[in-house]
Design an enzyme around this catalytic site. Structure first.
Site, PDB file in Angstrom:
ATOM      1  N   ARG A 203       7.910  24.402   0.925  1.00 23.90           N
ATOM      2  CA  ARG A 203       6.662  24.808   0.272  1.00 23.90           C
ATOM      3  C   ARG A 203       6.733  26.286  -0.093  1.00 23.90           C
ATOM      4  O   ARG A 203       7.319  27.082   0.634  1.00 23.90           O
ATOM      5  CB  ARG A 203       5.474  24.577   1.212  1.00 23.90           C
ATOM      6  CG  ARG A 203       5.396  23.173   1.788  1.00 23.90           C
ATOM      7  CD  ARG A 203       4.474  23.160   2.989  1.00 23.90           C
ATOM      8  NE  ARG A 203       4.405  21.882   3.644  1.00 23.90           N
ATOM      9  CZ  ARG A 203       5.267  21.441   4.560  1.00 23.90           C
ATOM     10  NH1 ARG A 203       6.286  22.203   4.937  1.00 23.90           N
ATOM     11  NH2 ARG A 203       5.118  20.273   5.120  1.00 23.90           N
TER      12      ARG A 203
ATOM     13  N   ASP B  71      -8.076  -5.678  -5.632  1.00 21.33           N
ATOM     14  CA  ASP B  71      -7.939  -6.921  -4.885  1.00 21.33           C
ATOM     15  C   ASP B  71      -7.781  -8.062  -5.875  1.00 21.33           C
ATOM     16  O   ASP B  71      -8.220  -7.973  -7.031  1.00 21.33           O
ATOM     17  CB  ASP B  71      -9.164  -7.168  -4.003  1.00 21.33           C
ATOM     18  CG  ASP B  71      -9.209  -6.226  -2.804  1.00 21.33           C
ATOM     19  OD1 ASP B  71      -8.147  -5.669  -2.441  1.00 21.33           O
ATOM     20  OD2 ASP B  71     -10.312  -6.029  -2.242  1.00 21.33           O
ATOM     21  N   GLU B  72      -7.194  -9.156  -5.412  1.00 18.82           N
ATOM     22  CA  GLU B  72      -6.919 -10.278  -6.307  1.00 18.82           C
ATOM     23  C   GLU B  72      -8.174 -10.940  -6.848  1.00 18.82           C
ATOM     24  O   GLU B  72      -8.138 -11.583  -7.898  1.00 18.82           O
ATOM     25  CB  GLU B  72      -6.069 -11.315  -5.576  1.00 18.82           C
ATOM     26  CG  GLU B  72      -6.783 -11.904  -4.364  1.00 18.82           C
ATOM     27  CD  GLU B  72      -5.918 -12.901  -3.612  1.00 18.82           C
ATOM     28  OE1 GLU B  72      -4.800 -13.164  -4.074  1.00 18.82           O
ATOM     29  OE2 GLU B  72      -6.385 -13.407  -2.571  1.00 18.82           O
ATOM     30  N   ASP B  73      -9.305 -10.801  -6.141  1.00 21.26           N
ATOM     31  CA  ASP B  73     -10.537 -11.466  -6.562  1.00 21.26           C
ATOM     32  C   ASP B  73     -11.514 -10.502  -7.228  1.00 21.26           C
ATOM     33  O   ASP B  73     -12.694 -10.821  -7.409  1.00 21.26           O
ATOM     34  CB  ASP B  73     -11.220 -12.134  -5.369  1.00 21.26           C
ATOM     35  CG  ASP B  73     -11.455 -11.165  -4.218  1.00 21.26           C
ATOM     36  OD1 ASP B  73     -11.038  -9.994  -4.335  1.00 21.26           O
ATOM     37  OD2 ASP B  73     -12.046 -11.577  -3.202  1.00 21.26           O
TER      38      ASP B  73
ATOM     39  N   ARG C 293     -14.500  -2.917  11.422  1.00 19.61           N
ATOM     40  CA  ARG C 293     -14.644  -1.751  10.543  1.00 19.61           C
ATOM     41  C   ARG C 293     -15.463  -0.657  11.229  1.00 19.61           C
ATOM     42  O   ARG C 293     -15.206   0.540  11.037  1.00 19.61           O
ATOM     43  CB  ARG C 293     -15.261  -2.177   9.211  1.00 19.61           C
ATOM     44  CG  ARG C 293     -14.350  -3.099   8.424  1.00 19.61           C
ATOM     45  CD  ARG C 293     -14.985  -3.631   7.159  1.00 19.61           C
ATOM     46  NE  ARG C 293     -14.999  -2.695   6.049  1.00 19.61           N
ATOM     47  CZ  ARG C 293     -13.953  -2.425   5.280  1.00 19.61           C
ATOM     48  NH1 ARG C 293     -12.793  -3.008   5.499  1.00 19.61           N
ATOM     49  NH2 ARG C 293     -14.062  -1.580   4.274  1.00 19.61           N
TER      50      ARG C 293
ATOM     51  N   ASP D 125      -8.713   0.405   3.465  1.00 22.30           N
ATOM     52  CA  ASP D 125      -9.481   1.122   2.455  1.00 22.30           C
ATOM     53  C   ASP D 125     -10.277   2.272   3.070  1.00 22.30           C
ATOM     54  O   ASP D 125     -10.398   3.350   2.481  1.00 22.30           O
ATOM     55  CB  ASP D 125     -10.412   0.163   1.712  1.00 22.30           C
ATOM     56  CG  ASP D 125     -11.195  -0.743   2.663  1.00 22.30           C
ATOM     57  OD1 ASP D 125     -10.999  -0.652   3.890  1.00 22.30           O
ATOM     58  OD2 ASP D 125     -12.000  -1.564   2.173  1.00 22.30           O
TER      59      ASP D 125
END
Length: 469
Positions: free
Chosen positions: A161, A288-290, A424, A377
């Protein structure tokens, strides 16, 4: 004459206590010291620190003093009175942007020195004290990690850095040189450098259900996303128990489609945030797939993200709160007037966060996510908010996106299980414990297209489809 004690001053109020200032030579037994006494009110030391602009930091038993870290924490500009003191991490931290140095032999010059500092510089100094404290000194873990990272930069100087990275937000620990050593490759430097992000995105669809019908939501989602003029490619991360279908089973699209078989490794929930080498664009659309979206919704969210490339920009919001009775953090999916989380089932973010997720966060947090097949998420939101100290950004969405039927070929949806919600809640507290504080930031900010739901002709509206119920 032998020294004599001062007579205690008389104070009129019970809340006042005497303070003594001695003048004279304590080594001389023939000269009586002059004693000045006056009364001051008792005070709270921490409150005094936080209400002060400048804090004197004289040497302690050695050159250094713990008053230095106390001043940093309180955003009080340290005025060093310890000639020859080498400040910590001085080979990478530019301390002249955060502290004032005085000469301990010329104490009477200190008042005029601090009075000469202008208000703008005072603000800059105090802001820098907070940045350095939060980035490198707020915990023993950060001090140790900073030490190790500086040593690593010395050893691998060709991949290290620079001082700008160490001395600007979000701090050197969030800048991983293994990803890049160029400032323009990190989203949080775009604004300062005057750099704009790219004009294309890569869609990454997380698929966990076997493909049994051409009418499944993922098939429509592919068509919707591929029609976006900003879409560069689509990657399907296949994490179903069954093998992925052949290319002929997928619909024809105007953009490249790549199916990555996650079964080659252990199926993990966190695999959706792996730094896949096939992602070539700066922007990632995580789906997401849905997920049910319109092409216009995708386009609008992407244009918003290009204005805020360091944040998560998306649709489904969630929030956290503090439960004063149980003294724990809570998680809620209720639609309220604020939010602090944008679910990554439909969200844009910079691809660097994939690398940071996989290489900065500890294995213990990623293991927790994989074991419960949940909370990835939330963890991504924790990470991005910790980096930016800013909330995500919600964009306008259609109401029907909230509740969806169970996709065909799927046994059940996870959010229908009460245990899913309890997990969650526990994740929020586990993540906050590791970070040492709650990085999530609440917001009441939502971005809608211009003319959104205004009483004008729909022919004048660019995103008129977003208003359809």
């Amino acid at each position: 004459e032998e020294n004599a004690d001062c007579d205690p001053p008389s104070c009129d109020f019970d809340l006042l206590q005497p303070v003594y200032i001695w003048a004279g030579s304590a080594a001389s037994q023939c000269i009586r010291p002059i004693c000045f006494s006056f009364c001051v009110s008792r005070f709270d030391y921490q409150e005094l620190l936080h209400n002060s602009t400048f804090c004197l930091v004289p040497r302690g038993r050695r050159l250094g003093s713990f008053r230095f870290l106390e001043s940093l924490q309180a955003a009080c500009v340290p005025v060093l009175l310890s000639n020859g003191w080498e400040l910590p991490f001085s080979d990478v931290i530019q301390w002249n942007q955060a502290v004032l140095e005085g000469d301990e032999r010329l104490l009477l010059q200190v008042p005029s020195t601090v009075r000469a500092v202008g208000n703008e510089r005072i603000l800059a100094l105090r802001q820098r004290t907070q940045m350095l404290w939060e980035a490198y000194f707020s915990s023993v873990d950060k001090i140790v990690l900073t030490t190790l990272e500086i040593i690593k930069d010395r050893v691998f100087s060709h991949v290290s850095r620079n001082k700008y990275m160490w001395n600007s937000l979000p701090g050197g620990l969030f800048v991983l040189p293994e990803y890049s050593t160029h400032l323009a490759h990190f989203p949080f430097y775009y604004l300062g450098l005057g750099v704009s992000p790219g004009q294309e995105f890569t869609a990454v669809i997380h698929a966990v259900s076997p493909l049994v019908s051409q009418s499944q939501p993922i098939m429509k989602l592919l068509q919707v996303v591929s029609k976006s003029k900003y879409c560069s490619q689509i990657i399907i991360l296949w994490n179903s128990e069954k093998p992925p279908p052949s290319r002929s089973k997928w619909p024809p699209m105007p953009v490249p489609l790549t199916v990555t078989d996650g079964r080659r490794k252990v199926r993990r929930t966190t695999s959706r945030f792996l730094p896949h080498v096939s992602i070539e664009t700066e922007a990632v659309l995580s789906l997401d797939e849905d997920t049910v979206l319109l092409t216009s919704e995708v386009n609008f969210a992407f244009l918003v993200w290009r204005s805020f490339p360091e944040r998560i920009v998306g649709y489904p919001p969630r929030s956290h709160f503090w439960d004063p009775v149980k003294r724990v953090w809570g998680y809620t999916s209720k639609w309220t007037n604020d939010y602090s989380i944008i679910l990554t089932g439909a969200a844009f973010y910079h691809r660097y966060y994939h690398f940071l997720f996989s290489h900065y966060l500890p294995q213990s947090l990623r293991t927790l996510v994989d074991r419960t097949a949940n909370c990835e998420d939330i963890l991504m939101n924790f990470l991005v908010s910790a980096v930016t100290h800013l909330p995500p950004i919600k964009v306008a969405q259609r109401k029907q996106y909230k509740e969806l039927p169970i996709p065909q070929g799927t046994k059940s949806v996870p959010w229908a299980n009460p245990e899913h919600f309890n997990q969650r809640q526990e994740c929020v507290n586990s993540f906050a414990n590791w970070f040492g504080y709650m990085p999530l930031v609440h917001s009441q900010f939502r971005l809608d297209p211009v003319l959104f739901k205004d009483q004008v002709s729909v022919l004048r509206k660019k995103y008129k489809d977003l208003e359809k119920a």
